[in-house]
Design an enzyme around this catalytic site. Structure first.
Site, PDB file in Angstrom:
ATOM      1  N   HIS A 205       0.794  -1.234   0.000  1.00 46.40           N
ATOM      2  CA  HIS A 205       0.000   0.000   0.000  1.00 46.40           C
ATOM      3  C   HIS A 205       0.824   1.282   0.000  1.00 46.40           C
ATOM      4  O   HIS A 205       0.305   2.354  -0.253  1.00 46.40           O
ATOM      5  CB  HIS A 205      -0.940   0.032   1.215  1.00 46.40           C
TER       6      HIS A 205
HETATM    7  C1  UD1 Z   1      -1.939   6.139   5.244  1.00 48.85           C
HETATM    8  C2  UD1 Z   1      -0.674   6.598   6.000  1.00 48.85           C
HETATM    9  C3  UD1 Z   1       0.294   5.437   6.105  1.00 48.85           C
HETATM   10  C4  UD1 Z   1      -0.361   4.209   6.695  1.00 48.85           C
HETATM   11  C5  UD1 Z   1      -1.614   3.888   5.902  1.00 48.85           C
HETATM   12  C6  UD1 Z   1      -2.361   2.710   6.498  1.00 48.85           C
HETATM   13  C7  UD1 Z   1      -0.042   8.950   5.646  1.00 48.85           C
HETATM   14  C8  UD1 Z   1       0.936   9.835   4.982  1.00 48.85           C
HETATM   15  N1  UD1 Z   1       0.033   7.650   5.271  1.00 48.85           N
HETATM   16  O1  UD1 Z   1      -1.554   5.835   3.924  1.00 48.85           O
HETATM   17  O2  UD1 Z   1       1.368   5.826   6.959  1.00 48.85           O
HETATM   18  O3  UD1 Z   1       0.535   3.123   6.636  1.00 48.85           O
HETATM   19  O4  UD1 Z   1      -2.484   5.034   5.909  1.00 48.85           O
HETATM   20  O5  UD1 Z   1      -3.351   2.240   5.641  1.00 48.85           O
HETATM   21  O6  UD1 Z   1      -0.822   9.392   6.448  1.00 48.85           O
HETATM   22  N2  UD1 Z   1      -8.507   5.421   0.011  1.00 48.85           N
HETATM   23  C9  UD1 Z   1      -9.787   4.963  -0.191  1.00 48.85           C
HETATM   24  N3  UD1 Z   1     -10.569   4.739   0.904  1.00 48.85           N
HETATM   25  C10 UD1 Z   1     -10.144   4.975   2.176  1.00 48.85           C
HETATM   26  C11 UD1 Z   1      -8.843   5.460   2.366  1.00 48.85           C
HETATM   27  C12 UD1 Z   1      -8.028   5.672   1.277  1.00 48.85           C
HETATM   28  O7  UD1 Z   1     -10.216   4.717  -1.317  1.00 48.85           O
HETATM   29  O8  UD1 Z   1     -10.913   4.736   3.125  1.00 48.85           O
HETATM   30  C13 UD1 Z   1      -7.619   5.587  -1.159  1.00 48.85           C
HETATM   31  C14 UD1 Z   1      -7.707   6.913  -1.875  1.00 48.85           C
HETATM   32  O9  UD1 Z   1      -7.468   6.676  -3.235  1.00 48.85           O
HETATM   33  C15 UD1 Z   1      -6.535   7.668  -1.282  1.00 48.85           C
HETATM   34  C16 UD1 Z   1      -5.504   6.579  -1.094  1.00 48.85           C
HETATM   35  O10 UD1 Z   1      -6.255   5.423  -0.725  1.00 48.85           O
HETATM   36  O11 UD1 Z   1      -6.079   8.711  -2.118  1.00 48.85           O
HETATM   37  C17 UD1 Z   1      -4.442   6.870  -0.056  1.00 48.85           C
HETATM   38  O12 UD1 Z   1      -5.047   7.171   1.215  1.00 48.85           O
HETATM   39  P1  UD1 Z   1      -4.267   8.086   2.279  1.00 48.85           P
HETATM   40  O13 UD1 Z   1      -5.081   8.195   3.502  1.00 48.85           O
HETATM   41  O14 UD1 Z   1      -3.825   9.353   1.622  1.00 48.85           O
HETATM   42  O15 UD1 Z   1      -2.942   7.319   2.586  1.00 48.85           O
HETATM   43  P2  UD1 Z   1      -2.631   5.762   2.774  1.00 48.85           P
HETATM   44  O16 UD1 Z   1      -1.930   5.290   1.559  1.00 48.85           O
HETATM   45  O17 UD1 Z   1      -3.841   5.004   3.214  1.00 48.85           O
END
Ligand code: UD1
Length: 359
Positions: A205
């Site tokens: 991820h």
């Molecule tokens: C975040 C944390 C990371 C942690 C991870 C656990 C930061 C910088 N990163 O990364 O340290 O290891 O969470 O999972 O804070 N998305 C969805 N649904 C959701 C959440 C996310 O579709 O409920 C998708 C979206 O496309 C989004 C992408 O995942 O843009 C990334 O989500 P984001 O919260 O920005 O960071 P993570 O990669 O989840």
């Protein structure tokens, strides 16, 4: 005493569970604020339900966006929440954008900050999480280090006075769910068929794994070419980036599944032949479950898992087949992460905190 926890991303809900239990047992008031960083049911609500955490008192609904926009939106909304709630302590967890935004908003209002999982370092400055951790540690009042290695990092950075070695809350929650899972296994429908016969449990991820199309394609090719089925529990970021880069995920050895709920993950760990991941938490959970782990990164914060051979880093994906098939170490995993009482120790440390200079 009134404590306010800010969480937003999946691993933080897991860490919140034992801390919430200890706060309730100690008779303190606990306000839970969810930034909304994660919002899909299987990335958020399911953790609150399964781990018996009360619904958040406040959900800021910030959602996904670029780092600056996401962190900035949290900062403003959290400040307003803290002004209304007036907590004695803010408790933050780990290294996400939610952690940093909350710590920064609180210190500027003069609210004390306790950082759970302080002192972890990858020394990789290309990771957004590395900046979140370092900045949070340097502004927090109480640094709750999970391991001796983390406490030593804080000491080297001049933060020894604010540091307490408390153990890792992920052991508390892992052990309690592991023993519950023996009697009451919560495995939701669609992963059950994939759990028959030998399989590797995999997750990918991180930004460093997913954002570069060529690198992600190499990682997926590496998993697909293994000779044992790979249960790939796909984070929404992986799905979004694979689609953007035109990479097909379900092929060869890969069996694609939705993200697993916590108890499902614990159950799957108990049954798998090994783990392949870029997650920090899962490296440690594999270690606690005594499963061989292969980490798709060039470094790890959880160095204790590497020392004993239970975890191995794979920077060159061509090394994956021989690394995943390596023999299980002859020495059982040690217990560098504490004995499962970290939640209670953390609440004791917060309750007995004496600020520097006032002793
Ligand atoms: C975040 C944390 C990371 C942690 C991870 C656990 C930061 C910088 N990163 O990364 O340290 O290891 O969470 O999972 O804070 N998305 C969805 N649904 C959701 C959440 C996310 O579709 O409920 C998708 C979206 O496309 C989004 C992408 O995942 O843009 C990334 O989500 P984001 O919260 O920005 O960071 P993570 O990669 O989840």
């Amino acid at each position: 005493m009134k404590l306010l926890s800010v969480v937003g991303a999946r691993p933080q809900f897991v860490k919140l569970a034992p801390v919430h239990r200890a706060i309730a047992q100690a008779g303190h008031k606990h306000v839970i604020v969810h930034t909304g960083q994660h919002y899909d049911r299987n990335m958020s609500d399911i953790f609150f339900e399964d781990l018996e955490i009360p619904e958040p008192d406040v959900n800021l609904g910030v959602g996904s966006s670029s780092h600056g926009v996401q962190t900035g939106a949290m900062l403003g909304a959290l400040e307003a929440t803290f002004v209304l709630e007036k907590p004695d302590w803010l408790v933050v967890y780990g290294d996400t954008n939610s952690t940093l935004a909350a710590a920064l908003a609180a210190v500027k209002l003069g609210i004390r900050v306790a950082h759970v999982e302080a002192g972890l370092r990858s020394f990789n400055r290309a990771m957004p999480e590395e900046h979140n951790r370092v900045l949070t540690d340097h502004c927090a009042d109480l640094l709750l280090a999970p391991t001796a290695v983390a406490a030593a990092h804080l000491q080297r950075e001049g933060l020894a006075d604010r540091t307490r070695l408390v153990g890792d809350v992920m052991v508390d929650v892992f052990r309690s769910v592991q023993s519950a899972a023996a009697t009451k296994l919560i495995v939701r429908g669609d992963i059950a068929p994939a759990l028959k016969g030998p399989f590797y449990l995999a997750t990918i991820h991180r930004q460093e794994s997913t954002d570069d199309a060529a690198h992600l394609a190499e990682l997926i090719d590496g998993l697909a070419m293994l000779d044992t089925p790979v249960l790939l529990a796909a984070h929404p970021r992986l799905l979004a980036k694979a689609m953007e880069h035109g990479i097909q995920l379900e092929r060869g050895a890969i069996r694609l599944r939705e993200p697993l709920a916590y108890a499902e993950m614990v159950a799957a760990l108990g049954m798998c032949a090994g783990v392949i991941t870029d997650s920090g938490g899962l490296q440690k959970e594999a270690f606690l479950a005594a499963r061989v782990c292969t980490t798709l990164r060039t470094e790890t914060e959880w160095v204790e898992t590497i020392d004993s051979g239970w975890n191995a880093l794979v920077a060159d994906i061509r090394m994956l087949p021989e690394t995943v098939a390596r023999p299980v170490p002859s020495v059982a995993p040690t217990e560098p992460y504490g004995d499962g009482a970290a939640g209670v120790i953390i609440v004791d440390e917060i309750g007995s905190f004496v600020p520097q200079g006032s002793a």
